[in-house]
Design a protein around this motif. Sequence first.
Motif, mmCIF file in Angstrom:
data_model
loop_
_atom_site.group_PDB
_atom_site.id
_atom_site.type_symbol
_atom_site.label_atom_id
_atom_site.label_comp_id
_atom_site.label_asym_id
_atom_site.label_seq_id
_atom_site.Cartn_x
_atom_site.Cartn_y
_atom_site.Cartn_z
ATOM 1 N N GLU A 159 5.917 11.073 0.892
ATOM 2 C CA GLU A 159 6.043 9.612 0.841
ATOM 3 C C GLU A 159 6.013 8.966 2.229
ATOM 4 N N THR B 188 14.173 5.234 -1.163
ATOM 5 C CA THR B 188 14.819 4.201 -1.994
ATOM 6 C C THR B 188 16.062 3.665 -1.288
ATOM 7 N N LYS C 217 19.528 9.424 -5.471
ATOM 8 C CA LYS C 217 18.373 8.609 -5.091
ATOM 9 C C LYS C 217 17.550 9.309 -4.020
ATOM 10 N N LYS C 218 16.291 8.903 -3.928
ATOM 11 C CA LYS C 218 15.438 9.390 -2.851
ATOM 12 C C LYS C 218 15.797 8.646 -1.569
ATOM 13 N N ARG D 264 13.847 12.924 -6.024
ATOM 14 C CA ARG D 264 13.300 12.043 -7.069
ATOM 15 C C ARG D 264 14.373 11.008 -7.383
ATOM 16 N N ASP D 265 13.937 9.862 -7.868
ATOM 17 C CA ASP D 265 14.890 8.859 -8.325
ATOM 18 C C ASP D 265 15.258 9.175 -9.765
ATOM 19 N N ASN E 57 15.197 1.391 1.631
ATOM 20 C CA ASN E 57 14.807 0.057 1.134
ATOM 21 C C ASN E 57 16.025 -0.747 0.706
ATOM 22 N N GLU E 58 16.932 -0.105 -0.034
ATOM 23 C CA GLU E 58 18.120 -0.820 -0.530
ATOM 24 C C GLU E 58 19.034 -1.254 0.611
#
Length: 261
Positions: free
Chosen positions: A179, A148, A144-145, A128-129, A151-152
């Motif tokens: 996800e 995430t 962070k997940k 989970r974030d 993406n970053e």
Amino acid sequence: QTVRWHIELQPWAGPTPSLNYEASRFLKYISTSQISCEHMNLNSLKGYSETTKKPWSICLDERFSLIHRIRSKKCRLYSLGLGNDDNQFELSMANSGCEVHRFDPSIKAAHVQEGRHLWYHRLSIDWRDPNPAIAAHKLHSNTKKLGTVLNEFGHQKIDVLKADVESAEWKILENLILEDVVEQIGQLVFEVHVHWPGFEVSGNESTVVRYWYSLLRELELKDFRLFHTYKDLSKPQMFLKKEAFNASSCYTLSWVNTRWK
């Protein structure tokens, strides 16, 4: 596409919920390769000596993409760990030209580059974030997940995801499945722990083992095949806090995504 909140649980292994039925099905499953892999170590690559303490096995057969991506210096490894000193596998992958990112919340600086291909990040990969309200108090929230982080970092794909996260692996794996992040991964090498349910895994013993098994079956539905399984006999022989089923508390499992050619 609708968001899934729960994985699909497999039917019970036996006519009634029972730890014996669930454990024997699960242990048989994690002990049986589903696909053969001829080339599983990095000896064939130049500049690599086999000194890895653990069998972090990857499949380097020509029919899968990893060996081709290593040769063309386009491969990427993410390694999730918790204060683990054994980084031979990461070093060997970096030496073979792979871009290696190691995530470990115990390192001193936020990001450290070591050599041309190896980065260390003070980040813990979680399922989970962080809650924004809590993260605001903790400015350096470093959990962070994986989705995430991808993406970053602007990364679309990971050729190998290695995880040794001391019982957080079940919930992390669930998050990757729910996800659809797992579809961005070519090979998974996970250490799994069976001596207790794992972080935030609840239910009675038979329910826990059914959940573990269902998670691994979800990987299979996403075209992952188990090609190597290692039972760590140096660890206590425990299964859900019992000396039972001739199980080790720790297994290292390697899967290849057969969709990735």
